[in-house]
Motif scaffolding. Structure first.
Motif, PDB file in Angstrom:
ATOM      1  N   ARG A   1       0.836  -1.207   0.000  1.00  0.00           N
ATOM      2  CA  ARG A   1       0.000   0.000   0.000  1.00  0.00           C
ATOM      3  C   ARG A   1       0.868   1.253   0.000  1.00  0.00           C
ATOM      4  O   ARG A   1       0.586   2.220  -0.715  1.00  0.00           O
ATOM      5  CB  ARG A   1      -0.942   0.007   1.208  1.00  0.00           C
ATOM      6  N   LEU A   2       1.908   1.228   0.804  1.00  0.00           N
ATOM      7  CA  LEU A   2       2.813   2.385   0.852  1.00  0.00           C
ATOM      8  C   LEU A   2       3.491   2.615  -0.490  1.00  0.00           C
ATOM      9  O   LEU A   2       3.599   3.760  -0.957  1.00  0.00           O
ATOM     10  CB  LEU A   2       3.867   2.181   1.945  1.00  0.00           C
ATOM     11  N   LEU A   3       3.946   1.550  -1.136  1.00  0.00           N
ATOM     12  CA  LEU A   3       4.575   1.694  -2.449  1.00  0.00           C
ATOM     13  C   LEU A   3       3.588   2.248  -3.465  1.00  0.00           C
ATOM     14  O   LEU A   3       3.930   3.136  -4.265  1.00  0.00           O
ATOM     15  CB  LEU A   3       5.103   0.336  -2.935  1.00  0.00           C
ATOM     16  N   GLY A   4       2.362   1.730  -3.454  1.00  0.00           N
ATOM     17  CA  GLY A   4       1.365   2.204  -4.396  1.00  0.00           C
ATOM     18  C   GLY A   4       1.053   3.672  -4.193  1.00  0.00           C
ATOM     19  O   GLY A   4       0.978   4.445  -5.172  1.00  0.00           O
ATOM     20  N   GLU A   5       0.881   4.087  -2.956  1.00  0.00           N
ATOM     21  CA  GLU A   5       0.597   5.492  -2.678  1.00  0.00           C
ATOM     22  C   GLU A   5       1.796   6.373  -2.995  1.00  0.00           C
ATOM     23  O   GLU A   5       1.641   7.512  -3.453  1.00  0.00           O
ATOM     24  CB  GLU A   5       0.188   5.669  -1.220  1.00  0.00           C
ATOM     25  N   ALA A   6       3.009   5.867  -2.764  1.00  0.00           N
ATOM     26  CA  ALA A   6       4.206   6.643  -3.079  1.00  0.00           C
ATOM     27  C   ALA A   6       4.310   6.881  -4.582  1.00  0.00           C
ATOM     28  O   ALA A   6       4.615   7.993  -5.030  1.00  0.00           O
ATOM     29  CB  ALA A   6       5.455   5.926  -2.566  1.00  0.00           C
ATOM     30  N   ARG A   7       4.050   5.840  -5.385  1.00  0.00           N
ATOM     31  CA  ARG A   7       4.094   6.011  -6.839  1.00  0.00           C
ATOM     32  C   ARG A   7       3.101   7.085  -7.283  1.00  0.00           C
ATOM     33  O   ARG A   7       3.427   7.957  -8.085  1.00  0.00           O
ATOM     34  CB  ARG A   7       3.783   4.686  -7.534  1.00  0.00           C
ATOM     35  N   THR A   8       1.880   7.005  -6.755  1.00  0.00           N
ATOM     36  CA  THR A   8       0.854   7.975  -7.127  1.00  0.00           C
ATOM     37  C   THR A   8       1.229   9.377  -6.682  1.00  0.00           C
ATOM     38  O   THR A   8       1.136  10.346  -7.451  1.00  0.00           O
ATOM     39  CB  THR A   8      -0.499   7.582  -6.509  1.00  0.00           C
ATOM     40  N   SER A   9       1.682   9.518  -5.447  1.00  0.00           N
ATOM     41  CA  SER A   9       2.027  10.835  -4.914  1.00  0.00           C
ATOM     42  C   SER A   9       3.227  11.436  -5.617  1.00  0.00           C
ATOM     43  O   SER A   9       3.253  12.634  -5.920  1.00  0.00           O
ATOM     44  CB  SER A   9       2.304  10.736  -3.409  1.00  0.00           C
ATOM     45  N   PHE A  10       4.247  10.617  -5.903  1.00  0.00           N
ATOM     46  CA  PHE A  10       5.413  11.130  -6.607  1.00  0.00           C
ATOM     47  C   PHE A  10       5.037  11.592  -8.016  1.00  0.00           C
ATOM     48  O   PHE A  10       5.556  12.587  -8.511  1.00  0.00           O
ATOM     49  CB  PHE A  10       6.507  10.060  -6.683  1.00  0.00           C
ATOM     50  N   ALA A  11       4.138  10.849  -8.659  1.00  0.00           N
ATOM     51  CA  ALA A  11       3.721  11.224 -10.010  1.00  0.00           C
ATOM     52  C   ALA A  11       2.914  12.515 -10.001  1.00  0.00           C
ATOM     53  O   ALA A  11       3.059  13.356 -10.893  1.00  0.00           O
ATOM     54  CB  ALA A  11       2.901  10.095 -10.636  1.00  0.00           C
TER      55      ALA A  11
ATOM     56  N   ARG B   1      13.530   9.009   2.893  1.00  0.00           N
ATOM     57  CA  ARG B   1      12.930   9.259   1.575  1.00  0.00           C
ATOM     58  C   ARG B   1      13.665   8.516   0.468  1.00  0.00           C
ATOM     59  O   ARG B   1      13.048   7.971  -0.446  1.00  0.00           O
ATOM     60  CB  ARG B   1      12.923  10.767   1.293  1.00  0.00           C
ATOM     61  N   HIS B   2      14.988   8.489   0.518  1.00  0.00           N
ATOM     62  CA  HIS B   2      15.748   7.811  -0.538  1.00  0.00           C
ATOM     63  C   HIS B   2      15.471   6.313  -0.553  1.00  0.00           C
ATOM     64  O   HIS B   2      15.473   5.686  -1.618  1.00  0.00           O
ATOM     65  CB  HIS B   2      17.242   8.079  -0.371  1.00  0.00           C
ATOM     66  N   ALA B   3      15.241   5.734   0.628  1.00  0.00           N
ATOM     67  CA  ALA B   3      14.898   4.308   0.668  1.00  0.00           C
ATOM     68  C   ALA B   3      13.564   4.060  -0.028  1.00  0.00           C
ATOM     69  O   ALA B   3      13.394   3.066  -0.749  1.00  0.00           O
ATOM     70  CB  ALA B   3      14.843   3.818   2.105  1.00  0.00           C
ATOM     71  N   LEU B   4      12.599   4.965   0.172  1.00  0.00           N
ATOM     72  CA  LEU B   4      11.307   4.830  -0.493  1.00  0.00           C
ATOM     73  C   LEU B   4      11.452   5.043  -1.997  1.00  0.00           C
ATOM     74  O   LEU B   4      10.881   4.297  -2.801  1.00  0.00           O
ATOM     75  CB  LEU B   4      10.319   5.833   0.097  1.00  0.00           C
ATOM     76  N   LEU B   5      12.240   6.046  -2.390  1.00  0.00           N
ATOM     77  CA  LEU B   5      12.488   6.276  -3.816  1.00  0.00           C
ATOM     78  C   LEU B   5      13.135   5.054  -4.462  1.00  0.00           C
ATOM     79  O   LEU B   5      12.763   4.648  -5.570  1.00  0.00           O
ATOM     80  CB  LEU B   5      13.398   7.493  -4.000  1.00  0.00           C
ATOM     81  N   ASN B   6      14.103   4.473  -3.770  1.00  0.00           N
ATOM     82  CA  ASN B   6      14.785   3.297  -4.301  1.00  0.00           C
ATOM     83  C   ASN B   6      13.798   2.168  -4.564  1.00  0.00           C
ATOM     84  O   ASN B   6      13.836   1.515  -5.609  1.00  0.00           O
ATOM     85  CB  ASN B   6      15.862   2.840  -3.327  1.00  0.00           C
ATOM     86  N   ALA B   7      12.883   1.945  -3.625  1.00  0.00           N
ATOM     87  CA  ALA B   7      11.898   0.876  -3.795  1.00  0.00           C
ATOM     88  C   ALA B   7      10.933   1.180  -4.929  1.00  0.00           C
ATOM     89  O   ALA B   7      10.593   0.302  -5.730  1.00  0.00           O
ATOM     90  CB  ALA B   7      11.127   0.675  -2.486  1.00  0.00           C
ATOM     91  N   VAL B   8      10.492   2.427  -5.032  1.00  0.00           N
ATOM     92  CA  VAL B   8       9.533   2.816  -6.067  1.00  0.00           C
ATOM     93  C   VAL B   8      10.117   2.642  -7.463  1.00  0.00           C
ATOM     94  O   VAL B   8       9.429   2.206  -8.397  1.00  0.00           O
ATOM     95  CB  VAL B   8       9.075   4.271  -5.853  1.00  0.00           C
ATOM     96  N   PHE B   9      11.408   2.929  -7.630  1.00  0.00           N
ATOM     97  CA  PHE B   9      11.977   2.967  -8.969  1.00  0.00           C
ATOM     98  C   PHE B   9      12.718   1.696  -9.371  1.00  0.00           C
ATOM     99  O   PHE B   9      13.434   1.679 -10.377  1.00  0.00           O
ATOM    100  CB  PHE B   9      12.880   4.194  -9.115  1.00  0.00           C
ATOM    101  N   GLN B  10      12.545   0.616  -8.594  1.00  0.00           N
ATOM    102  CA  GLN B  10      13.192  -0.637  -8.958  1.00  0.00           C
ATOM    103  C   GLN B  10      12.688  -1.170 -10.299  1.00  0.00           C
ATOM    104  O   GLN B  10      13.459  -1.722 -11.093  1.00  0.00           O
ATOM    105  CB  GLN B  10      12.986  -1.680  -7.866  1.00  0.00           C
ATOM    106  N   GLU B  11      11.392  -1.015 -10.572  1.00  0.00           N
ATOM    107  CA  GLU B  11      10.850  -1.506 -11.841  1.00  0.00           C
ATOM    108  C   GLU B  11      11.426  -0.730 -13.014  1.00  0.00           C
ATOM    109  O   GLU B  11      11.819  -1.311 -14.036  1.00  0.00           O
ATOM    110  CB  GLU B  11       9.327  -1.400 -11.842  1.00  0.00           C
ATOM    111  N   ALA B  12      11.496   0.601 -12.870  1.00  0.00           N
ATOM    112  CA  ALA B  12      12.082   1.414 -13.933  1.00  0.00           C
ATOM    113  C   ALA B  12      13.564   1.087 -14.107  1.00  0.00           C
ATOM    114  O   ALA B  12      14.072   1.049 -15.233  1.00  0.00           O
ATOM    115  CB  ALA B  12      11.906   2.899 -13.616  1.00  0.00           C
TER     116      ALA B  12
ATOM    117  N   GLY C   1      13.101  12.048 -15.857  1.00  0.00           N
ATOM    118  CA  GLY C   1      12.123  13.120 -15.984  1.00  0.00           C
ATOM    119  C   GLY C   1      10.694  12.701 -15.708  1.00  0.00           C
ATOM    120  O   GLY C   1       9.779  13.534 -15.777  1.00  0.00           O
ATOM    121  N   GLU C   2      10.478  11.432 -15.378  1.00  0.00           N
ATOM    122  CA  GLU C   2       9.111  10.955 -15.165  1.00  0.00           C
ATOM    123  C   GLU C   2       8.484  11.509 -13.895  1.00  0.00           C
ATOM    124  O   GLU C   2       7.265  11.666 -13.807  1.00  0.00           O
ATOM    125  CB  GLU C   2       9.089   9.422 -15.127  1.00  0.00           C
ATOM    126  N   TYR C   3       9.311  11.781 -12.889  1.00  0.00           N
ATOM    127  CA  TYR C   3       8.815  12.290 -11.622  1.00  0.00           C
ATOM    128  C   TYR C   3       9.562  13.570 -11.278  1.00  0.00           C
ATOM    129  O   TYR C   3      10.803  13.590 -11.272  1.00  0.00           O
ATOM    130  CB  TYR C   3       9.026  11.278 -10.500  1.00  0.00           C
TER     131      TYR C   3
END
Length: 206
Positions: free
Chosen positions: A23-33, A62-73, A106-108
């Motif tokens: 849930r946190l990852l999903g909300e982070a992706r949405t909020s960062f976008a 914050r960097h730990a959350l960013l790292n997790a969010v951008f693993q797919e990219a 540049g995506e976020y």
């Protein structure tokens, strides 16, 4: 008897912890976008339905959350580098990959700045992204240098810093959609090896 220094593998998450993590990852992706990578972590936790303490248990900063969010990219960029590794034109392969890196950064809003700050900080969680990126880019850069298209004194660390700077400049100039490509072409022209025969007019700008 000497004590082993090997670390035990991480414990699997309990089902409830895994749900909170996702849930946190999903909300982070949405909020960062929607709001950029500087968005409030408290807001992300609230939207995920958990407390800020739960967020910090999963992502210490914050960097730990960013790292997790951008693993797919990151995985996409690493796969792209492998796809380009045997290209008949090492110069073109490097150019295409750098374009992909700029697009990703540049995506976020704010990501390029975060990547730049983390590139020289091995203690940052984002260095987990930076290391594989440097290795992937270094292979493509080395092929372009071996082909005589790029100067031998160019390092992948400097080149990735330049691409992140280009992404940041483009982010700050949303009314000029061609800015990133123009700046990349200027950068690659400056990388040209003096004796390059394969691209005498434009350097590594295929």
């Amino acid at each position: 008897m000497a004590r082993s220094t090997a670390q035990a593998p991480p414990r699997p998450m309990r089902a409830d912890a895994r749900r909170n993590y996702e849930r946190l990852l999903g909300e982070a992706r949405t909020s960062f976008a929607e709001h950029g990578t500087d968005t409030s972590l408290e807001d992300i936790a609230r939207r995920a339905g958990v407390g800020i303490g739960t967020l910090y248990r999963h992502f210490p900063n914050r960097h730990a959350l960013l790292n997790a969010v951008f693993q797919e990219a990151l995985a996409d960029l690493l796969q792209r580098s492998r796809d380009l590794a045997e290209s008949a034109s090492p110069c073109r392969a490097l150019t295409e990959w750098l374009r992909a890196v700029i697009t990703h950064a540049g995506e976020y809003q704010g990501l390029s700045r975060a990547l730049m700050s983390a590139s020289n900080d091995e203690s940052s969680a984002l260095s987990e992204c930076s290391g594989p990126m440097r290795e992937a880019g270094a292979r493509l850069l080395a092929r372009a240098q071996e082909a005589g298209d790029v100067r031998s004194d160019v390092s992948i660390r400097d080149l990735l810093q330049l691409t992140n700077a280009i992404a940041l400049a483009a982010e700050q100039s949303p009314d000029d959609p061609r800015l990133a490509d123009r700046l990349l072409m200027l950068t690659l022209t400056g990388l040209r090896a003096p004796t390059s025969a394969s691209a005498p007019q434009g350097g590594c700008t295929s």
